[in-house]
Design an enzyme around this catalytic site. Structure first.
Site, PDB file in Angstrom:
ATOM      1  N   HIS A 105      -0.164  -6.259 -10.964  1.00  0.00           N
ATOM      2  CA  HIS A 105       0.204  -4.963 -11.542  1.00  0.00           C
ATOM      3  C   HIS A 105      -0.529  -4.763 -12.866  1.00  0.00           C
ATOM      4  CE1 HIS A 105       3.788  -1.977 -12.262  1.00  0.00           C
ATOM      5  NE2 HIS A 105       2.645  -1.503 -12.738  1.00  0.00           N
ATOM      6  N   HIS A 149      -3.036   1.274 -24.488  1.00  0.00           N
ATOM      7  CA  HIS A 149      -3.290   2.522 -25.205  1.00  0.00           C
ATOM      8  C   HIS A 149      -3.826   2.157 -26.584  1.00  0.00           C
ATOM      9  CE1 HIS A 149      -1.194   5.121 -22.312  1.00  0.00           C
ATOM     10  NE2 HIS A 149      -0.286   4.176 -22.240  1.00  0.00           N
ATOM     11  N   HIS A 183       7.014   3.106  -8.052  1.00  0.00           N
ATOM     12  CA  HIS A 183       7.648   3.325  -9.347  1.00  0.00           C
ATOM     13  C   HIS A 183       8.852   4.198  -9.049  1.00  0.00           C
ATOM     14  CE1 HIS A 183       7.315   4.122 -13.884  1.00  0.00           C
ATOM     15  NE2 HIS A 183       8.444   4.678 -13.475  1.00  0.00           N
ATOM     16  N   HIS A 199       8.512  -3.324 -11.169  1.00  0.00           N
ATOM     17  CA  HIS A 199       9.157  -3.434 -12.483  1.00  0.00           C
ATOM     18  C   HIS A 199      10.650  -3.104 -12.480  1.00  0.00           C
ATOM     19  CE1 HIS A 199       8.069   0.783 -12.334  1.00  0.00           C
ATOM     20  NE2 HIS A 199       6.867   0.625 -12.861  1.00  0.00           N
ATOM     21  N   ASP A 258       2.167  -5.405 -15.812  1.00  0.00           N
ATOM     22  CA  ASP A 258       2.053  -3.954 -16.014  1.00  0.00           C
ATOM     23  C   ASP A 258       1.166  -3.666 -17.225  1.00  0.00           C
ATOM     24  OD1 ASP A 258       2.301  -1.258 -15.729  1.00  0.00           O
ATOM     25  OD2 ASP A 258       4.455  -1.150 -16.100  1.00  0.00           O
ATOM     26  N   HIS A 272      -3.264  -1.893 -15.080  1.00  0.00           N
ATOM     27  CA  HIS A 272      -3.899  -0.577 -15.206  1.00  0.00           C
ATOM     28  C   HIS A 272      -5.160  -0.779 -16.055  1.00  0.00           C
ATOM     29  CE1 HIS A 272      -0.224   1.748 -13.924  1.00  0.00           C
ATOM     30  NE2 HIS A 272       0.359   0.639 -14.355  1.00  0.00           N
ATOM     31  N   ARG A 306      -7.692   1.220 -16.320  1.00  0.00           N
ATOM     32  CA  ARG A 306      -8.165   2.496 -16.891  1.00  0.00           C
ATOM     33  C   ARG A 306      -9.592   2.846 -16.486  1.00  0.00           C
ATOM     34  NH1 ARG A 306      -3.001   3.633 -17.892  1.00  0.00           N
ATOM     35  NH2 ARG A 306      -2.186   2.926 -19.906  1.00  0.00           N
ATOM     36  N   ASN A 308      -3.795   5.240 -11.182  1.00  0.00           N
ATOM     37  CA  ASN A 308      -3.666   6.409 -12.067  1.00  0.00           C
ATOM     38  C   ASN A 308      -4.719   6.383 -13.167  1.00  0.00           C
ATOM     39  OD1 ASN A 308      -2.173   4.140 -12.918  1.00  0.00           O
ATOM     40  ND2 ASN A 308      -0.888   5.364 -14.262  1.00  0.00           N
TER      41      ASN A 308
END
Length: 445
Positions: free
Chosen positions: A61, A309, A180, A234, A305, A63, A65, A95
């Site tokens: 899991h 950012h 999710h 999660h 997860d 991300h 980007r 995503n």
């Protein structure tokens, strides 16, 4: 006398049937022997004395980007972070910008990821209303680990919040779908109760236990109705973990390392925005329930997860600060610390981070140390004492919520398909990742 490409010698090896001291022999990127003889030779030998040799650990899991903003994260930087943290395979979420939701974006990622990845790589395809008729085809594609459905906490066409839309996705294909499961209707209604600038602890009050539990109850009802297996990502509440015990025939679940490590409200007081994630970090009751579920077998996988950012975005007031934390590089050290603290066993950690993801997602040739399997290993020093710091983090965002945490246990090397790819906090050689293989893939895709 046998000859191997690589012998991993003298280590304490975590096998599916127990922990033993033995020497491993690798040929052509696969495990050839679990009992190398004293007279056997190899082109290369790795001295694993005083170390534990685990199957290559998996973060199912993340991300990364990519495509998106490389100044925050990318496949090259994110998989470099994973490898430095002892992870040999990652499954990357859809995503991105643009999202991985159609044949063109999926083909782009299948071409790009193996060229740039430092780890082996699985790809989630995002479910949308528009692509629902094509999901049965996409889930059989090369390198696809699962379809991901956002029933809450997403944007644009990646959101499918209604039962009819979710059921349509569940009837399009056969493999396990990753969810999710926060309830979007409740989230939107409760959002009206809060204002910009409220305390960060309000994040867990807004996205309360019922938001998560209601979402999971709805998905379980649809899984039972359609017969489609579901993987609830999660899971963060005691209520969900207890409820899911009645759905083991149709459902599996994941718990995040943050929900096993951080506790509200203290985490919001000390970290502020750097504790804001979805689902939120909750209080001690849920923390203790998560550990109980780890140790009674309710939980199938652990993930990070990893969702970076930039600090400039995180500096915004709540709830404008984006939800998401870095984690792929720190997942293994933090879990080893939990093992050393006696919260779970090393064997259980390996099951959750290697065999578990392989079972849930149908990952082929990985997840255990056995003859014929890929020669992926995470080699750890359980006696090491280290401090996690921001300056160790290679994700361009440059921070970790675990900055300053002292841990017992550290990944000292990672072997990927028979090649030492990380050793002593250094990446060895160029990216050598490949697309992971999954049960049901179309041959020749």
């Amino acid at each position: 006398m046998s000859h191997y490409d690589l012998i991993i010698a003298g280590g304490t090896v975590v096998l599916p049937w127990g922990i033993v001291q033995t020497d491993l022999g690798i040929v052509d990127g696969r495990i050839a022997s679990l009992s190398v003889g004293a007279a056997d030779a190899a082109h290369e030998r790795f001295d694993a004395r005083h170390l534990h040799v685990l199957p290559g650990l998996i973060d199912p899991h993340v991300h990364l980007r990519d495509p998106g903003d490389a100044s925050v994260e990318s496949i090259p930087t994110g998989t470099r972070a994973a490898l430095l943290g002892g992870i040999t395979t990652v499954f990357d979420m859809p995503n991105t910008k643009p999202a991985i939701t159609d044949a063109a974006t999926l083909d782009w990622k299948r071409d790009y990821a193996p060229r740039e990845s430092h780890t082996d790589f699985g790809i989630y395809v995002g479910a949308t209303r528009a692509n629902t008729p094509d999901l049965a085809e996409y889930e059989q594609g090369r390198g696809v680990c699962a379809i991901k459905l956002f029933a809450g906490s997403s944007t644009g066409d990646l959101m499918i919040e209604d039962d009819a839309g979710i059921e349509a996705v569940m009837r399009a294909g056969a493999r396990r779908i990753a969810f999710h499961s926060e309830d979007e209707y409740r989230l939107q209604e409760r959002r009206k109760l809060f204002s910009v600038g409220d305390a960060f602890d309000n994040h867990r009050i807004w996205r309360d236990e019922e938001c998560a539990f209601l979402g999971t109850r709805r998905i379980m009802a649809l899984a039972r109705k359609t017969g489609r297996p579901a993987h609830i990502l999660h899971v963060s509440t005691a209520e969900e973990l207890d409820y899911l015990k009645d759905f083991r025939d149709i459902a599996t679940c994941e718990v995040l390392v943050n929900h096993l490590t951080q506790i509200a409200p203290e985490c919001y007081e000390t970290l502020g925005a750097l504790a804001v994630m979805n689902p939120p970090i909750r209080d001690r009751r849920h923390y203790e329930a998560s550990w109980a579920a780890i140790n009674d077998g309710t939980v199938d996988t652990i993930g990070s997860d990893h969702a970076p950012h930039p600090l400039s975005a995180k500096a915004k007031p709540w709830p404008e600060t984006p939800a998401g934390l870095t984690g792929v590089q720190t997942l293994v050290p933090v879990m080893l610390d939990h093992v050393n603290a006696g919260r779970t066993s090393l064997g259980r950690m390996v099951d959750l981070m290697a065999a578990g993801p392989a079972r849930v997602y149908g990952l082929q040739g990985k997840g255990r140390i056995a003859a014929g399997y890929d020669a992926d290993f995470t080699i750890v020093d359980l006696g090491a004492r280290r401090r996690i710091t921001n300056d160790w983090i290679v994700t361009p965002a440059g921070w970790t919520p675990f900055d300053g945490m002292e841990v017992a246990g550290w990944p000292v090397a990672a072997v990927l398909r028979g090649r030492v790819a990380m050793c002593d906090d250094m990446i060895v050689g160029p990216p050598c990742g490949r697309l992971a293989r999954f049960a049901g893939e179309r041959i020749g895709d």
